[in-house]
Design a protein around this motif. Structure first.
Motif, PDB file in Angstrom:
ATOM      1  N   GLN A   1       0.862  -1.221  -0.023  1.00  0.00           N
ATOM      2  CA  GLN A   1       0.102   0.020  -0.101  1.00  0.00           C
ATOM      3  C   GLN A   1       0.762   1.177   0.022  1.00  0.00           C
ATOM      4  N   LEU A   2       2.129   1.321   0.599  1.00  0.00           N
ATOM      5  CA  LEU A   2       3.142   2.262   0.572  1.00  0.00           C
ATOM      6  C   LEU A   2       3.498   2.622  -0.898  1.00  0.00           C
ATOM      7  N   GLY A   3       3.692   1.403  -1.446  1.00  0.00           N
ATOM      8  CA  GLY A   3       4.156   1.481  -2.972  1.00  0.00           C
ATOM      9  C   GLY A   3       2.934   2.273  -3.615  1.00  0.00           C
ATOM     10  N   ILE A   4       1.721   2.011  -3.513  1.00  0.00           N
ATOM     11  CA  ILE A   4       0.736   2.300  -4.381  1.00  0.00           C
ATOM     12  C   ILE A   4       0.638   3.738  -4.282  1.00  0.00           C
ATOM     13  N   ILE A   5       1.116   4.412  -3.410  1.00  0.00           N
ATOM     14  CA  ILE A   5       1.086   5.827  -3.104  1.00  0.00           C
ATOM     15  C   ILE A   5       1.575   6.468  -4.350  1.00  0.00           C
ATOM     16  N   ALA A   6       2.693   5.956  -4.753  1.00  0.00           N
ATOM     17  CA  ALA A   6       3.389   6.624  -5.980  1.00  0.00           C
ATOM     18  C   ALA A   6       2.531   6.711  -7.304  1.00  0.00           C
ATOM     19  N   VAL A   7       1.482   5.890  -7.176  1.00  0.00           N
ATOM     20  CA  VAL A   7       0.439   5.884  -8.459  1.00  0.00           C
ATOM     21  C   VAL A   7      -0.348   7.178  -8.388  1.00  0.00           C
ATOM     22  N   PHE A   8      -0.435   7.759  -7.237  1.00  0.00           N
ATOM     23  CA  PHE A   8      -1.159   8.869  -6.925  1.00  0.00           C
ATOM     24  C   PHE A   8      -0.240  10.294  -7.032  1.00  0.00           C
ATOM     25  N   GLN A   9       1.095   9.979  -6.835  1.00  0.00           N
ATOM     26  CA  GLN A   9       2.152  10.779  -7.190  1.00  0.00           C
ATOM     27  C   GLN A   9       2.560  11.016  -8.322  1.00  0.00           C
ATOM     28  N   LEU A  10       2.540  10.109  -9.461  1.00  0.00           N
ATOM     29  CA  LEU A  10       2.980  10.185 -10.615  1.00  0.00           C
ATOM     30  C   LEU A  10       2.667  11.156 -11.535  1.00  0.00           C
ATOM     31  N   PRO A  11       1.190  11.519 -11.522  1.00  0.00           N
ATOM     32  CA  PRO A  11       0.819  12.532 -12.630  1.00  0.00           C
ATOM     33  C   PRO A  11       1.106  14.123 -11.990  1.00  0.00           C
ATOM     34  N   PHE A  12       1.280  14.165 -10.702  1.00  0.00           N
ATOM     35  CA  PHE A  12       1.762  15.392 -10.048  1.00  0.00           C
ATOM     36  C   PHE A  12       3.257  15.650 -10.434  1.00  0.00           C
ATOM     37  N   ASP A  13       4.058  14.473 -10.266  1.00  0.00           N
ATOM     38  CA  ASP A  13       5.508  14.466 -10.539  1.00  0.00           C
ATOM     39  C   ASP A  13       5.788  14.955 -11.976  1.00  0.00           C
ATOM     40  N   ILE A  14       5.034  14.483 -12.779  1.00  0.00           N
ATOM     41  CA  ILE A  14       4.945  14.800 -14.149  1.00  0.00           C
ATOM     42  C   ILE A  14       4.680  16.227 -14.703  1.00  0.00           C
ATOM     43  N   LEU A  15       3.502  16.537 -13.869  1.00  0.00           N
ATOM     44  CA  LEU A  15       2.867  17.764 -14.193  1.00  0.00           C
ATOM     45  C   LEU A  15       3.780  18.920 -13.802  1.00  0.00           C
ATOM     46  N   PHE A  16       4.221  18.841 -12.427  1.00  0.00           N
ATOM     47  CA  PHE A  16       5.186  19.787 -11.716  1.00  0.00           C
ATOM     48  C   PHE A  16       6.387  20.019 -12.543  1.00  0.00           C
ATOM     49  N   SER A  17       6.965  18.951 -12.981  1.00  0.00           N
ATOM     50  CA  SER A  17       8.298  18.909 -13.600  1.00  0.00           C
ATOM     51  C   SER A  17       8.185  19.641 -14.702  1.00  0.00           C
ATOM     52  N   ILE A  18       7.130  19.762 -15.475  1.00  0.00           N
ATOM     53  CA  ILE A  18       7.022  20.468 -16.625  1.00  0.00           C
ATOM     54  C   ILE A  18       6.762  21.914 -16.147  1.00  0.00           C
ATOM     55  N   LEU A  19       6.042  22.214 -15.234  1.00  0.00           N
ATOM     56  CA  LEU A  19       5.683  23.582 -15.052  1.00  0.00           C
ATOM     57  C   LEU A  19       6.919  24.359 -14.400  1.00  0.00           C
ATOM     58  N   ILE A  20       7.559  23.586 -13.504  1.00  0.00           N
ATOM     59  CA  ILE A  20       8.623  24.280 -12.944  1.00  0.00           C
ATOM     60  C   ILE A  20       9.833  24.427 -14.080  1.00  0.00           C
ATOM     61  N   GLY A  21      10.073  23.535 -14.821  1.00  0.00           N
ATOM     62  CA  GLY A  21      10.993  23.573 -15.776  1.00  0.00           C
ATOM     63  C   GLY A  21      10.612  24.735 -16.688  1.00  0.00           C
ATOM     64  N   TRP A  22       9.710  25.103 -16.865  1.00  0.00           N
ATOM     65  CA  TRP A  22       9.002  26.115 -17.744  1.00  0.00           C
ATOM     66  C   TRP A  22       9.122  27.218 -17.145  1.00  0.00           C
TER      67      TRP A  22
END
Length: 428
Positions: free
Chosen positions: A247-268
């Motif tokens: 269940q701790l590993g599954i938390i990364a499923v929720f994180q992944l979209p935010f990781d990608i979105l904020f990586s793009i926004l911060i890079g921009w």
């Protein structure tokens, strides 16, 4: 590497896991041999492909070979040094390949898009983390597989670490052959200067003598001290308290979209030259979340988590991910801005080496402190220290004093970090 400490926690102590963490040190030492990667290559292959292809072939072959022995090594504490050495060798190959990849990224991206190199790096790392952490932990867990996959209960998961290593070793070999046969590196521009081995060291030595660079190094080596307990131990301690590993590993499923979105926004956002302001904001957010993590651990009673606790943990993990991306993407964008293309691989490698070492060196001390700074509880109704057969009460887990000291350091450190990022931003 991301999921192995959680798998090893079933069989190893915190100190032994700290010893295994030494396997990641090549990423903190690769600067020592980076000028060789920038200087020596086969012209017919290309400056970067000369290193990327052979190293990836070797790492893939080593992963396939290790897959035949790794399951036995993971469950036997006496193999901790051999296991550390095996993964150390794999990480040496990947760390060296990373030097060539950094240099290639600098060469193929236009000047206005160099800040986005850190976005590409972050998105790739987050995808890799998802596959190596969430997917492996879930499919390796008998609890998860019995609940969601198997029709009848089994005492093991769907995928063993050996099978996972074997599969990705084959993928590595396949990608290596694809790059070898189908990707062609552009030749150096006519009249461009190619520096030799000694010249690269000379240029880097001059770079290191700059006061602003020395200040940057000081920031990179110290800014993760306050965050290390939260980053490296909170998940392990929660699992130690009875939280289901999958269940701790599954938390990364929720994180992944935010990781990608904020990586793009911060890079921009970093294209506007605000890299170090974003870095400081990310540090402040993560320092607050260290306290949040302590509160979560304090209120968690152990065993199967309630839905409300799980929601709080997911919320904290997403915020931690946003803070981590603020720090990582922004500082890597700053590296790309100040790096010299002629020695791009070596310069970026040096800066990334210091960055990696800054996050790696506190880990062993944190895990040692957690194991040794806590106080044992007493068996209920007696003054005997806890042992396996008795019901414990009282005592303080070592995570609390270690994290308390880390947060005190972080609060005192804020003034230094703010002044340093302001000064570095103005001098760049």
């Amino acid at each position: 590497m991301a999921s192995l400490p959680f798998i090893l926690k079933k069989h190893l102590s915190f100190t032994q896991i700290g010893i295994f963490s030494l396997a990641a040190y090549p990423f903190s030492l690769k600067f020592l041999w980076s000028p060789m990667v920038d200087s020596y290559f086969v012209k017919s292959w290309g400056r970067r492909k000369s290193w990327i292809v052979p190293l990836q072939l070797l790492s893939g072959a080593l992963m396939v070979l290790m897959s035949y022995y790794v399951d036995e090594m993971l469950v036997d504490p006496s193999y901790v040094y051999q296991l550390t050495l095996c993964f150390f060798m794999i990480i040496v190959l990947y760390a060296t390949q990373d030097i060539a990849v950094d240099g290639w990224a600098l060469e193929i991206l236009s000047p206005q898009n160099k800040a986005l190199a850190s976005t590409c790096q972050s998105v790739g790392q987050n995808a890799g983390f998802f596959l190596s952490f969430t997917v492996l932990l879930a499919l390796n867990s008998s609890e998860f597989c019995n609940k969601y996959i198997f029709a009848e209960p089994r005492d093991h998961g769907l995928v063993e670490v050996s099978q996972y290593l074997y599969f990705w070793g084959l993928v590595n070999l396949g990608v290596s052959f694809y790059i070898w046969l189908f990707k062609h590196e552009a030749p150096p521009e006519l009249g461009s200067e190619q520096l030799g081995f000694k010249s690269i060291y000379t240029q880097i030595y001059k770079f290191l003598k700059l006061p602003s660079v020395q200040l940057l190094i000081a920031v990179l080596l110290t800014s993760r001290i306050a965050l290390s307990a939260h980053d490296n131990a909170l998940g392990l301690v929660i699992i130690d308290k009875g939280f289901p590993e999958a269940q701790l590993g599954i938390i990364a499923v929720f994180q992944l979209p935010f990781d990608i979105l904020f990586s793009i926004l911060i890079g921009w956002k970093c294209r506007g030259g605000n890299e170090l302001k974003i870095y400081f904001v990310g540090f402040c957010l993560r320092l607050v979340l260290c306290f949040y993590g302590v509160m979560l651990l304090w209120i968690y009673p152990g065993g199967e988590p309630s839905n409300s606790f799980y929601a709080l943990l997911v919320f904290g993990s997403i915020l931690t991910s946003i803070g981590a991306n603020c720090m990582f993407v922004s500082i890597c964008a700053f590296f790309n801005k100040i790096a010299d293309e002629r020695i791009g691989g070596s310069m970026l490698t040096f800066l990334n080496t210091v960055l990696n070492f800054g996050s790696t060196w506190p880990k062993l001390f944190v895990l040692w402190g957690i194991e040794n700074w806590g106080s044992k509880g007493f068996c209920r109704g007696t003054f005997d220290y806890c042992y396996e057969e008795c019901e414990c009460e009282g005592g303080v887990h070592g995570y609390y004093p270690v994290t308390f000291c880390s947060m005190l350091f972080g609060v005192a450190y804020l003034g230094f970090l703010f002044r340093s990022t302001q000064k570095l931003g103005n001098s760049s």
